[in-house]
Enzyme design. Structure first.
Site, PDB file in Angstrom:
ATOM      1  N   LYS A  62      69.176  35.293  19.877  1.00 32.80           N
ATOM      2  CA  LYS A  62      70.042  34.157  20.215  1.00 32.80           C
ATOM      3  C   LYS A  62      69.510  33.481  21.479  1.00 32.80           C
ATOM      4  O   LYS A  62      69.113  34.163  22.436  1.00 32.80           O
ATOM      5  CB  LYS A  62      71.477  34.656  20.429  1.00 32.80           C
ATOM      6  CG  LYS A  62      72.499  33.538  20.631  1.00 32.80           C
ATOM      7  CD  LYS A  62      73.907  34.108  20.762  1.00 32.80           C
ATOM      8  CE  LYS A  62      74.965  33.035  20.879  1.00 32.80           C
ATOM      9  NZ  LYS A  62      76.315  33.594  21.063  1.00 32.80           N
ATOM     10  N   SER A  94      79.755  31.649  17.857  1.00 35.50           N
ATOM     11  CA  SER A  94      78.641  30.819  18.272  1.00 35.50           C
ATOM     12  C   SER A  94      77.259  31.354  17.886  1.00 35.50           C
ATOM     13  O   SER A  94      76.283  30.616  17.984  1.00 35.50           O
ATOM     14  CB  SER A  94      78.687  30.635  19.794  1.00 35.50           C
ATOM     15  OG  SER A  94      78.494  31.870  20.441  1.00 35.50           O
ATOM     16  N   SER A 110      81.900  35.842  18.677  1.00 36.79           N
ATOM     17  CA  SER A 110      80.688  35.129  18.256  1.00 36.79           C
ATOM     18  C   SER A 110      79.639  35.939  17.504  1.00 36.79           C
ATOM     19  O   SER A 110      78.689  35.363  16.984  1.00 36.79           O
ATOM     20  CB  SER A 110      80.027  34.473  19.458  1.00 36.79           C
ATOM     21  OG  SER A 110      80.724  33.304  19.760  1.00 36.79           O
TER      22      SER A 110
END
Ligand code: GLN
Length: 479
Positions: free
Chosen positions: A79, A154, A178
């Site tokens: 990420k 997210s 997330s």
């Protein structure tokens, strides 16, 4: 089945037997990225040359036949909120669009030490703020199951990359859901470990008391493998816990007999899609048949969780994001500007997106002298009550099961103009972050071909119980 679609545990076995090499796996992943990326948009940055060089190194290790870790030679996506030395790290934001860290996050150091291959940096909601990966400077990540739908957020880029074979494993972060919510939407397995289990050093802060790094994978075993690698005490993170580090793979095949699973009644109420409820209850039924005891429990303060979360998360975010002023790193406005205040203002106006600005305003408001007691302090008190609810419920059960999300993956754009509706998507996940508890989302079926996620919640530092239950279910699902 192509190599990029196989699980890490299977690939690790084939690598050891010398039937394949890491270069082949890496090439298979890169080919898949070439084919799919235009439709899915999982990556902010891919690093093919570096990945192939790392694969070459991994293959050398295999040829020497030394001590080899299970992650050696396995392609992992990261990420874009985790600092990677020499690789752009944007947080999905214009304000960090040119930021190249000079150091690695501890979790990255650990996977590199084990000889893993970094394939690229994945798309995300700006600074982790969102539930759909639509708040990103590079545009949304589409759900691989149906590209008209959101991937969740997210960490939507990480979940979509895993689900589509654009990587084998991924790291995500979870401040309020997330890792779990995009895993639910994309049909992957994703775990948020206990707060303090994985070092946050080098994780760009959104809300420091809630943020955790965790694995996203296509199987429970793969999650356990990646968690084994990234966890552990780190003196560079003062909130990292100095606790024993179990071998999480050992917990996979434990017996379910006598395991007490709680169903919090406040999680199965109006607002939950009935088809999701059916899927979760079906899985719970199977776990009961396998020997688990199912017990109803109560978490009475659940109704305050979303409001409490959005007060605390925004307060911490407004403070954490104060460092982006165009002086030290990242984007700086290139307007002709006469004084430094104007420079800060213009940089922040152009650097942050709408949702981030909304949260900075909210957070600054709840921390302001006149409102601190009424909002921030009150939220901290309610946070304690929410944590106590879990302490009480865990007196009678070993873990709990809930849906991961009240809804199925929704259409791109559907909730973009209604932030409150978007915030409500986090209703089942935020309480765990407020309480520091570990939780995992694992697929428990489909509705109209769309994946449904089931959340398993554990006691603090008892990720092993979660893995036991998740693995038992996974075996039943595929068997
Ligand atoms: N959707 C939640 C938020 O927007 C959680 C995000 C996260 O876990 N990073 O804050």
């Amino acid at each position: 089945m192509e190599l990029c679609d196989r699980n890490a545990s299977e690939l690790a076995g084939l690598l050891r037997k010398g039937e394949i090499n890491s270069r082949e796996i890496t090439e298979s992943v890169l080919k898949r990225i070439d084919e799919k990326e235009k439709d899915i948009n999982s990556f902010v940055t891919t690093t093919p040359e570096m990945a192939l060089a790392q694969a070459e190194m991994a293959d050398k290790i295999f040829r020497k036949r030394g001590e080899v870790s299970p992650l050696t030679g396995i392609p992992i996506a990261i990420k874009d909120i985790l600092c990677t030395q020499g690789i752009k790290t944007t947080c999905g934001s214009n304000i960090l669009s040119n930021f190249i860290p000079t150091y690695n996050a501890t979790a990255i150091e650990k996977i590199l030490e084990q000889g893993a291959v970094i394939i690229g940096k994945t798309n995300m909601d700006e600074f982790g703020m969102g539930s759909s990966t639509e708040n990103s400077i590079i545009g949304p990540t589409h759900n691989p199951v149906n590209t008209e739908l959101v991937s969740g957020g997210s960490s939507g880029g990480s979940a979509a990359a895993v689900a589509s074979g654009e990587c084998v494993l991924a790291l995500g972060t979870d401040t309020g859901g997330s890792i779990r919510q995009p895993s639910s939407f994309c049909g992957t397995a994703g775990m948020k470990p206990t707060y303090g289990r994985v070092s946050r050093y080098g994780l760009i802060s959104y809300a420091s008391s809630l943020d955790q790094i965790g694995p996203i994978a296509r199987s429970v075993e793969d999650c356990a493998m990646l968690l084994n690698c990234i966890c552990g005490h780190d003196r560079l993170d003062s909130t990292s816990a100095d606790v024993e580090k179990p071998d999480f793979l050992q917990s996979l095949d434990k017996d379910l007999k006598g395991v007490k699973i709680g169903l919090p009644k406040e999680y199965f109420i109006e607002g939950l899609d009935p088809a999701i409820k059916n899927n979760v209850m079906n899985a719970v039924g199977k776990l009961e048949e396998a020997g688990a005891d199912i017990i109803e429990v109560s978490l009475p303060h659940t109704k305050y969780a979303v409001s409490t979360y959005y007060l605390i998360a925004t307060a911490e975010a407004s403070s954490n994001l104060a460092r982006y002023d165009g002086v030290r790193y990242g984007f700086r406005s290139d307007e002709e500007i006469s004084d430094s205040l104007m420079m800060y203002e213009d940089t922040r106006s152009k650097g942050f997106g709408r949702e981030v600005k909304r949260r900075i305003m909210l957070g600054t408001y709840v921390l302001s002298a006149g409102y601190y007691d009424a909002y921030y302090l009150k939220a901290q008190k309610v946070r304690n009550l929410i944590r106590q609810d879990f302490d009480n419920a865990f007196k009678s059960v070993d873990c709990m099961i809930t849906p991961s999300s009240p809804c199925l993956p929704f259409k791109l754009g559907e909730k973009m103009n209604n932030p409150l509706q978007m915030y409500l998507v986090d209703i089942y996940t935020v309480s765990l972050n407020l309480s520091g508890l570990p939780g995992m989302s694992i697929n428990c079926g489909t509705v109209n071909s769309l994946p449904v996620g089931m959340q398993i919640i554990g006691k603090p530092f008892d990720e092993e119980m979660i893995l036991t239950v998740a693995h038992a279910w996974e075996k039943m699902r595929s068997g």
